[in-house]
Design a protein around this motif. Sequence first.
Motif, PDB file in Angstrom:
ATOM      1  N   ALA A   6      39.691 -42.243 -12.515  1.00 26.26           N
ATOM      2  CA  ALA A   6      40.222 -43.786 -12.272  1.00 26.26           C
ATOM      3  C   ALA A   6      39.530 -44.139 -10.676  1.00 26.26           C
ATOM      4  N   MET A   7      39.267 -45.491 -10.489  1.00 27.25           N
ATOM      5  CA  MET A   7      39.062 -46.025  -9.272  1.00 27.25           C
ATOM      6  C   MET A   7      40.331 -46.603  -8.472  1.00 27.25           C
ATOM      7  N   MET A   8      40.759 -45.970  -7.447  1.00 18.96           N
ATOM      8  CA  MET A   8      42.100 -46.591  -6.841  1.00 18.96           C
ATOM      9  C   MET A   8      41.565 -46.767  -5.448  1.00 18.96           C
ATOM     10  N   GLY A   9      41.498 -48.150  -4.961  1.00 15.81           N
ATOM     11  CA  GLY A   9      41.506 -48.558  -3.620  1.00 15.81           C
ATOM     12  C   GLY A   9      40.128 -48.089  -3.154  1.00 15.81           C
ATOM     13  N   GLY A  10      38.948 -47.985  -3.952  1.00 18.79           N
ATOM     14  CA  GLY A  10      37.717 -47.723  -3.597  1.00 18.79           C
ATOM     15  C   GLY A  10      37.526 -46.080  -3.379  1.00 18.79           C
ATOM     16  N   MET A  11      38.681 -45.396  -4.123  1.00 16.72           N
ATOM     17  CA  MET A  11      38.088 -44.023  -4.125  1.00 16.72           C
ATOM     18  C   MET A  11      38.229 -43.499  -5.464  1.00 16.72           C
ATOM     19  N   ALA A  12      37.401 -42.595  -5.785  1.00 16.29           N
ATOM     20  CA  ALA A  12      37.348 -41.963  -7.337  1.00 16.29           C
ATOM     21  C   ALA A  12      38.484 -41.067  -7.427  1.00 16.29           C
ATOM     22  N   ARG A  13      39.192 -41.019  -8.307  1.00 13.48           N
ATOM     23  CA  ARG A  13      40.423 -40.092  -8.679  1.00 13.48           C
ATOM     24  C   ARG A  13      40.219 -39.428  -9.867  1.00 13.48           C
ATOM     25  N   ASP A  14      40.784 -38.319  -9.964  1.00 11.16           N
ATOM     26  CA  ASP A  14      40.748 -37.525 -11.260  1.00 11.16           C
ATOM     27  C   ASP A  14      42.203 -37.172 -11.392  1.00 11.16           C
ATOM     28  N   ALA A  15      42.689 -37.904 -12.231  1.00 13.40           N
ATOM     29  CA  ALA A  15      44.291 -37.849 -12.703  1.00 13.40           C
ATOM     30  C   ALA A  15      44.673 -36.308 -13.343  1.00 13.40           C
ATOM     31  N   GLY A  16      43.622 -35.967 -14.013  1.00 12.14           N
ATOM     32  CA  GLY A  16      43.844 -34.734 -14.550  1.00 12.14           C
ATOM     33  C   GLY A  16      44.055 -33.621 -13.590  1.00 12.14           C
ATOM     34  N   LEU A  17      43.078 -33.461 -12.624  1.00 10.11           N
ATOM     35  CA  LEU A  17      43.158 -32.365 -11.413  1.00 10.11           C
ATOM     36  C   LEU A  17      44.210 -32.669 -10.656  1.00 10.11           C
ATOM     37  N   GLU A  18      44.670 -33.970 -10.306  1.00  7.72           N
ATOM     38  CA  GLU A  18      45.700 -34.210  -9.536  1.00  7.72           C
ATOM     39  C   GLU A  18      47.168 -33.577 -10.036  1.00  7.72           C
ATOM     40  N   ALA A  19      47.298 -33.763 -11.404  1.00  8.99           N
ATOM     41  CA  ALA A  19      48.351 -33.292 -12.038  1.00  8.99           C
ATOM     42  C   ALA A  19      48.325 -31.939 -12.152  1.00  8.99           C
ATOM     43  N   MET A  20      47.139 -30.893 -12.172  1.00  5.65           N
ATOM     44  CA  MET A  20      47.214 -29.681 -11.917  1.00  5.65           C
ATOM     45  C   MET A  20      47.607 -29.268 -10.649  1.00  5.65           C
ATOM     46  N   VAL A  21      47.153 -30.098  -9.700  1.00  3.39           N
ATOM     47  CA  VAL A  21      47.656 -29.687  -8.509  1.00  3.39           C
ATOM     48  C   VAL A  21      49.006 -30.001  -8.196  1.00  3.39           C
TER      49      VAL A  21
END
Length: 118
Positions: A6-21
């Motif tokens: 997802a693009m959030m505030g101009g940065m590319a985010r990986d929700a799946g990776l963030e959830a793993m972290v």
Amino acid sequence: MIARHAMMGGMARDAGLEAMVEEALEGMRVTRKAMFGGMAWMYRGNLVCGARVGHLLVRLGKGNDAWALALDGVTQMMSGKPMNGWVRVPVEVYADDVVRKRLLDAAKAFVMTLPVKE
């Protein structure tokens, strides 16, 4: 594993990776901060790791990263110059639950040795 981007505030985010972290850092009082073109996690003011689309950025500490750099695809993090003690881990590597856990456990152990930053 399918990454959710997802693009959030101009940065590319990986929700799946963030959830793993988030799962790996559960129980550790971390704060999140937009950094490295993605999301970063801090403990007592010290960076632990970062996530961006396609890569996990892990802080292992100077002299503690040789084992991680020996993994296929893992490289030293660069920000204009080499960032000793930091590694950049591609999805092909961090998708392995055992490897990801080892990397993040090592990052937590290292950062817990650092003094609190204001």
